[in-house]
Write a protein that holds these residues in place. Structure first.
Motif: not given
Length: 101
Positions: A20, A59, A62-67
């Motif tokens: 991100d 990560r 937020a990015w971890n959750q998004r992917i």
């Protein structure tokens, strides 16, 4: 073992940054990144010294959750890196090398 461009000769800060755009946290660079880089270099050596290509490093939550990353992912703590081997080293050989570290 740190270099100007990263925590080790074959691992850069850009490779460890979140996809991100968030940089690897400065507060972990001397501790977590150093340990991560040491393991990375050991795996690379055991895999024949061939390049390892980083597909995921640090990560943000937020990015971890998004992917769809694991809720307690070590990537969020700056303690994990996903890699794929260069040609000449199979995933199986890489897994054996990683298990030895």
């Amino acid at each position: 073992m740190a270099t100007k461009g990263g925590p080790s000769p074959h691992l850069t800060w850009a490779e460890l940054a979140c996809h991100d755009g968030t940089a690897y946290p400065a507060r972990w660079r001397e501790t977590r990144a150093a340990a991560l880089a040491e393991a990375f270099e050991a795996v690379r050596e055991l895999a024949g010294g061939l390049p390892l290509f980083v597909t995921s490093g640090y990560r943000t939550a937020a990015w971890n959750q998004r992917i769809g990353g694991a809720a307690k992912s070590q990537h969020v703590q700056g303690r994990a890196v996903d890699v794929v081997p260069a040609k000449g080293c199979s995933i199986e050989e890489l897994a054996v090398a990683a298990a030895a570290v």
